[in-house]
Design an enzyme around this catalytic site. Structure first.
Site, PDB file in Angstrom:
ATOM      1  N   ASP A  88      54.285 113.878  51.245  1.00  0.00           N
ATOM      2  CA  ASP A  88      55.397 113.584  50.344  1.00  0.00           C
ATOM      3  C   ASP A  88      54.881 113.600  48.907  1.00  0.00           C
ATOM      4  O   ASP A  88      53.666 113.713  48.669  1.00  0.00           O
ATOM      5  CB  ASP A  88      55.959 112.206  50.721  1.00  0.00           C
ATOM      6  N   GLU A 126      55.168 117.399  44.530  1.00  0.00           N
ATOM      7  CA  GLU A 126      55.652 118.381  43.543  1.00  0.00           C
ATOM      8  C   GLU A 126      54.601 118.742  42.477  1.00  0.00           C
ATOM      9  O   GLU A 126      54.708 119.873  41.959  1.00  0.00           O
ATOM     10  CB  GLU A 126      56.929 117.855  42.879  1.00  0.00           C
ATOM     11  N   ASP A 182      65.229 113.190  49.499  1.00  0.00           N
ATOM     12  CA  ASP A 182      65.855 111.867  49.410  1.00  0.00           C
ATOM     13  C   ASP A 182      67.353 111.972  49.142  1.00  0.00           C
ATOM     14  O   ASP A 182      67.842 111.742  48.026  1.00  0.00           O
ATOM     15  CB  ASP A 182      65.164 111.048  48.317  1.00  0.00           C
TER      16      ASP A 182
END
Length: 902
Positions: free
Chosen positions: A437, A440, A577
């Site tokens: 997770d 990015e 999310d």
């Protein structure tokens, strides 16, 4: 530079607002001189030429490059590769180590025989790509000149009116992109709430365009930030698609696709970016997670409650709650002590269930504090650096952090070693899959992040626990015995990395906002400004390799948040999310279709029932049923939301039981589809128009899809409604609930009284479905269950299907069963190979749409001298539905040579 100053008067520059991208009057850009072609050379399947600036440069966002190099290569009969580069300057290109280029053996024969052709105009330079057979233009720069500057590239093509464009993600916009004033921005960001019209976690600069005359694709292999604009409001009413890229080169692949079969385009794109990785059989079971399980007792109770509710739970996941002060490769000794966590893992494995943990990329910056992952990484010098050589700092869950440099030659070994130590089966947590997770990469440090240490204090990172620690020896699973400093920087070339001259529509503003410093440098000299969009995929590859090292020869399940083109060759993806809203329930369909059908990332799903905010009983029931037809099925929500495990409400529990029975029965069907996708890129999910490419009514459908090639899923999409209106193409279908035939009229139909524990499902005619005879509580138990063949004949009375079976986990299985089943003239025949024999017995055959009751049925079993006659009551016929149900003699194997006729 003078010309650039003159043009400023024609610009409407983006304000400080983050809601709008850079805008330049299209007529101004179209008035730029472009380039003229010189020194053309053709050799076999390749054309090269110089492109020389055709006049005084526009200098829109920097000085126009005076001379470019053009290279066009016919790589296959369906693929053209075009590159436009600056021969005088070494510009950044996506490294082959991240996305290997497709092997090219050379186009054989005359290029005139290729399915598509490249054509160009000399002065000013423009080009088009068209179908050889029909001369239909698929891509044309026409009157739109090429612009090529240090930090700005522009290329523009004309599109048909009401063009059907799909792709250009990641996004939560409609599956078919709007033609009106649409900007698709590609720049990875932590996108809480996954808003529409926004750049999200991943980047796939590819689009498929569908016409009634065929389907083709265009892939821009460029990882720099970009805006891709689709608009139909320009002068003359022309619809256009325009690339605005802030670095790199034009490295483009044009794919011919097909005039009749859209799936062919998916296969051609897979040849470029790689076919999807196969995943273990167990990964298609139900997964459960939550950010907010307070301690190990919470985790154990969820496992127990699913069992008591008779809802199959295959895999238990744990979010970052388990970590000690949010530090990766640690467990909190009070809330998630290693002995208790190992007890949970052992219990799961003892019950044929699995366990997955979260691992983030950000490593806590803890010099001199005895934190092994940071110390070992520092010793190997594998963290991202600032231009001055210091470690690049960010701010994530554990506080001030550093970020692994995935380009560093030592990083893979460091990451693999951390996985081996922490996830060591004998002393650590023996995970079955990995969840990555925040890659990015995300950073909470508020731009320009001059003092991350002060911001860590202000934001309370790492956060304190909100509950008391549980008793250290609280019994779980009763009755079971354990079997064992940043600043904005302008470099020496004058490049402004944080705020380039052209401002892409990054939802959070400057490029460096909410992420790692874009001026930071990799070991090989590349700058994060260029490689930012690759970070998540590079972490994915490293994690995939680390998991392979733990269990050599075994397939991995790695689920990531951030992806780039080619990620599906290594990992799966969840859509991030989302919110617990009906809108995002519906938008999830577009998300999974984009990933699975276009981007070649088929192991994909959304957080069922929604991640953020509070779900409702009816939304969760409907979402549980829709989520059963995501390839990756996981219930997951946030620590600030109410609990939403499926057993929390009676209707949701029943919905889950009902739909998991269906999903588990269809598991070998979807497993076979994944195997085929791994072989050639054939998509495992399909938009409706993929199966009906000539039916214009299907082109914009985003509330229905095919699970595999043949099961049409049409969920209820309105809050608290028990009615759904959906489109049924002009074809024969069979209602999965009753198995009765229904003739689609190429029109909408409405179903009323669709209960909250039901979902409309229809079998497309002409297929044979290899289903398990019944569901099970685990995939291990399921694999011991015999098959039931469901034959859904077409209007001509024919059907076909495939079945692939192996051990469910080996990368290269020693034995496989690969069968093709055909049905014609009331005769079923099985062909192929039958090497993997476990669990492939056949219990029954169900033939749909049968109007005449047979007097007897004959079965020829391989190895038997004569056929066996099956007479009533071994078969039954339902006159009202036309269902013929045949009980096959016990112990009959579904293998080549098996025949049945009546």
């Amino acid at each position: 530079m003078a010309n650039g100053l003159k043009l400023l008067g024609a610009f409407v520059l983006a304000a400080a607002s983050i809601a709008h991208a850079e805008w330049v009057d299209p007529s101004v850009l179209d008035a730029c001189p472009g380039y003229k072609v010189q020194n053309v050379h053709t050799s076999g399947a390749q054309l090269t030429a110089d492109l020389v600036l055709a006049g005084t440069g526009c200098n829109v966002f920097g000085a126009d490059i005076q001379k470019l190099a053009l290279q066009v290569t016919y790589e296959t009969d369906t693929r053209i590769h075009m590159k436009i580069t600056d021969p005088a300057t070494q510009r950044y290109e996506v490294p082959a180590s991240v996305l290997p280029r497709p092997s090219v053996s050379g186009f054989h024969g005359s290029t005139k025989n290729a399915a598509i052709q490249f054509n160009y105009t000399t002065s000013p330079f423009s080009f088009s790509v068209y179908r050889t057979k029909t001369h239909e233009v698929l891509f044309s720069t026409g009157k739109h000149p090429l612009i090529f500057e240090p930090q700005y590239l522009r290329l523009k093509t004309d599109l048909p009116v009401n063009a059907n464009i799909y792709g250009l993600g990641e996004h939560t916009d409609s599956f078919r992109l709007p033609n009106f004033n649409t900007t698709r921005t590609l720049w990875s960001r932590d996108a809480y709430g996954v808003p529409t019209g926004s750049n999200l976690y991943g980047n796939h600069p590819v689009y498929f365009e569908h016409r009634t005359t065929g389907t083709h694709g265009v892939f821009l292999l460029n990882s720099n930030g970009m805006d891709i604009k689709i608009n139909n409001t320009e002068a003359g009413g022309q619809t256009t698609l325009e690339y605005n890229v802030i670095g790199g080169v034009f490295d483009m692949y044009f794919l011919a696709g097909s005039e009749t079969d859209p799936t062919e385009l998916s296969r051609q794109y897979a040849e470029v970016v790689g076919v999807p990785a196969e995943v273990p059989y167990w990964s298609f079971g139900l997964h459960q997670c939550r950010f907010g399980y307070q301690n190990y007792i919470d985790v154990s109770e969820v496992i127990t409650n699913y069992s008591q509710a008779s809802i199959p739970l295959e895999t238990m996941w744990t979010d970052i709650d388990y970590m000690d002060e949010r530090r990766i490769f640690t467990t909190d000794p009070d809330y998630f002590p290693i002995p208790k966590m190992r007890e949970i893992v052992d219990y799961l494995h003892d019950h044929d269930q699995r366990f997955v943990l979260m691992t983030d990329p950000a490593v806590p910056y803890l010099p001199g504090q005895g934190y092994g992952p940071y110390n070992r990484g520092t010793a190997d010098d594998i963290f991202m650096k600032m231009p001055n050589g210091s470690q690049a700092l960010g701010l994530v869950w554990p506080g001030v952090t550093v970020f692994p440099d995935w380009f560093n030659t030592k990083t893979q070994d460091w990451w693999t070693n951390e996985f081996k130590m922490f996830y060591e089966p004998q002393t650590g947590l023996d995970i079955d899959g990995a969840w990555i997770d925040m890659n990015e990469p995300s950073s909470f440090c508020v731009y320009p992040c001059l003092d991350p240490f002060e911001q860590a204090i202000q934001q309370g990172l790492p956060p304190n626990r909100s509950s008391s620690a549980p008793p250290p020896n609280y019994p779980i699973f009763p009755g079971w015995t354990d079997p064992s400093m940043r600043k904005r920087s302008i470099d020496e070339k004058g490049f402004d990395y944080d705020n380039p001259p052209y401002a892409i529509e990054n939802f959070v503003g400057p490029l460096g906002a909410s992420t790692a410093n874009v001026t930071s440098v990799h070991q090989n000299g590349l700058v994060m400004y260029d490689t930012h969009n690759l970070y998540g995929t590079m972490m994915s590859v490293a994690t995939h390799n680390a998991m392979l090292s733990r269990r050599p020869g075994k397939r991995t399940l790695v689920i990531t948040r951030s992806t780039f083109a080619g990620a599906g060759a290594h990992v799966g993806k969840w859509l991030g999310d989302n919110f617990s809203t009906w809108d995002q329930y519906l938008e999830s369909i577009s998300g999974i279709l984009s990933m699975a059908t276009i981007y070649q990332v088929p192991m994909v799903g959304a957080d069922i029932c929604g991640y953020a905010e509070n779900t409702t009983e009816t939304l969760c029931a409907r979402w549980a049923m829709l989520g059963a037809f995501y390839p990756f099925m996981r219930d997951h929500n946030a620590d600030t939301s109410i609990s939403q495990e499926f057993y929390r409400w009676p209707s949701v529990a029943q919905a889950a039981r009902n739909v998991l029975e269906i999903r588990y029965r269809f598991m070998d069907y979807i497993y076979t589809a994944f195997h085929q996708a791994h072989l050639d890129g054939t998509p495992v999910l399909r938009p409706v128009w993929y199966n009906y490419p000539s039916d214009a009514n299907t082109f914009g459908i985003m509330s229905q899809f095919f699970f595999g090639s043949s099961l049409l899923v049409s969920p209820v999409i309105e809050e608290n409604s028990t009615s759904v209106t959906f489109y049924l193409p002009k074809d024969t279908f069979y209602d999965l609930a009753t198995l009765a035939p229904i003739q689609g009229q190429g029109a909408n139909m409405t179903l009323d009284n669709v209960g909250f524990t039901e979902i409309p499902l229809y079998i497309k005619s002409g297929v044979i479905l290899p289903l398990r005879a019944r569901g099970a509580m685990t995939t291990t138990e399921l694999r011991k269950t015999p098959f039931e063949l469901v034959i859904a004949p077409s209007s001509s009375g024919e059907a076909s299907g495939q079945l692939y079976v192996d051990d469910g986990e080996s990368i290269t299985p020693s034995k496989t069963t690969e069968l093709t089943m055909t049905y014609k003239h009331n005769r079923l025949e099985v062909k192929g190979k039958y090497d993997y024999r476990e669990g492939v017995d056949i219990a029954s055959v169900v033939i749909l749409g049968v109007s005449i009751v047979p007097k007897s049925i004959n079965i020829q079993v391989p190895g038997k001298a004569s056929p066996m006659a099956v007479a009533s009551p071994q078969f039954t016929h339902q006159a009202d539905t036309g269902v013929l149900n045949i009980t096959v003699p016990a112990g009959t194997s579904m293998e080549p040579g098996l025949l049945m006729w009546w």
